[in-house]
Design a protein around this motif. Structure first.
Motif: not given
Ligand code: DAH
Length: 360
Positions: A179-183, A205-207, A218-222
């Motif tokens: 659901t996010h790139t955080s994993p 992906y989200r419904a 698409h997301q980008v994580e840092g």
């Molecule tokens: N994962 C969050 C989302 O999809 C976005 C996010 C927020 C990512 C804070 C992060 C963070 O790495 O520190 O809504």
């Protein structure tokens, strides 16, 4: 053979030799052997030939017919071969040629999709800050997508994510479309020892589906993990990124206290814009653009990193959203409709990768 037949044969052979294509050849054939053709007329006239000559005349006509049919067929084969040769010569492709760096503009010319272009730009900007690229799977384990990020089973944040679940695996847990790139934060911290500095663009992906949401986006994580990392590093890094990406050196950037389970403290980041005109950088209104925060000590510990020794910050943002803002694209849906006219309008030129030297 009588003179008239010899003449007919000579004339037909000359016409065949002159026939430059299959249509001309067919015209010759019809003129001689067709329903009203010259030879057909002679065959029809056989009944009027005196009986004593008829046999010989008939045999001569049939020999001529056979000869002409053969000549027509031979010419057809030759014309076919010539047409193929011409096509091969015209469509010849020299695969050893290098690509043309700047193909002439034309309907056949492609373009880089705006999502791909934004990812290139993000990678170029963070690359210059010493970040490397990390990736993770789209089908993710529940623990990576939620648990390790301090989102336990009955945490309300799980409901926010409108998750697509897959059938349960042997552990009874259902894999998810991330659901996010955080994993990928988790995978990176488990996979390598700090210091860490990664940027993670990818599909999520989200419904959810309307003018500003797509079930795939698409997301980008840092993620930065090092000794003595503080909020000021997070702020400096994101301000620099946003100003470089939008190409506005004095873009107002605001950090607003917020909540995410995986960061503490957490902040939403806004940029200055004009709500009425959509112009970025001035106008006195604020637009939320990304989430960020200091990596929660529990998240570090979940990945075997000692929070007393290492700190870090993380952020995540939607790629479609910043692309729409940068290019003034009003609707999200055409991103995935493969309409070449849209792509030609919003796409970036091929073979000119984003580099900081050119200005992204
Ligand atoms: N994962 C969050 C989302 O999809 C976005 C996010 C927020 C990512 C804070 C992060 C963070 O790495 O520190 O809504």
């Amino acid at each position: 053979m009588t003179d008239d037949l010899a003449t007919l044969q000579a004339e037909t052979e000359a016409a065949l030799a002159a026939a430059a294509d299959l249509r001309a050849l067919d015209a010759v054939r019809v003129g001689v052997l067709g329903k009203n053709g010259q030879l057909t007329a002679l065959l029809k006239g056989l009944g009027g030939v005196p009986a004593e000559q008829r046999k010989e005349r008939g045999a001569a006509l049939n020999r001529l017919k056979t000869a002409l049919e053969a000549a027509i067929e031979a010419r057809r084969v030759a014309l076919d071969a010539a047409a193929l040769e011409a096509r091969l010569a015209a469509e010849r492709l020299d695969v050893t040629l290098p690509p043309r760096p700047f193909p002439p503009a034309g309907p056949e010319q492609g373009a880089i999709h705006p999502i791909a272009r934004t990812i290139e730009e993000i990678v170029a900007i963070f690359g210059a800050m010493g970040f490397s690229l990390a990736e993770g799977p789209d089908v993710e384990g529940d623990w990576y997508n939620f648990g390790a990020l301090n989102i336990p089973d009955h945490h309300p944040a799980r409901q926010d994510h409108d998750t697509f679940y897959l059938p349960a695996g042997p552990d009874g847990r259902r894999p998810v479309l991330r659901t996010h790139t955080s994993p990928v934060q988790i995978r990176t911290m488990l996979g390598e020892a700090p210091p860490i500095r990664v940027i993670v663009p990818g599909r999520t992906y989200r419904a959810d589906h309307d003018a500003t949401h797509s079930p795939m986006f698409h997301q980008v994580e840092g993620l930065v993990i090092d000794r003595n990392i503080s909020l000021s590093h997070l702020k400096g890094c994101l301000i620099d990124f946003l100003r470089a990406f939008f190409g506005i050196s004095d873009l107002p950037v605001r950090f607003r206290s917020s909540y995410f389970p995986f960061t503490e403290p957490s902040m939403e980041v806004d940029i200055g814009w004009n709500r009425k005109t959509g112009e970025l950088g001035k106008g006195g209104d604020w637009l939320e653009i990304l989430g960020s925060g200091m990596v929660h000590p529990k998240v570090l510990a979940n990945c075997g990193i000692d929070p007393r020794e290492w700190q870090g910050f993380a952020f995540g943002m939607g790629i479609e959203r910043i692309t729409m803002l940068k290019h003034g694209i009003p609707d999200l849906r055409p991103f995935y409709e493969s309409d070449v006219r849209w792509l030609r309008h919003y796409g970036a030129p091929v073979l000119s990768p984003a580099t900081l030297a050119e200005g992204v």
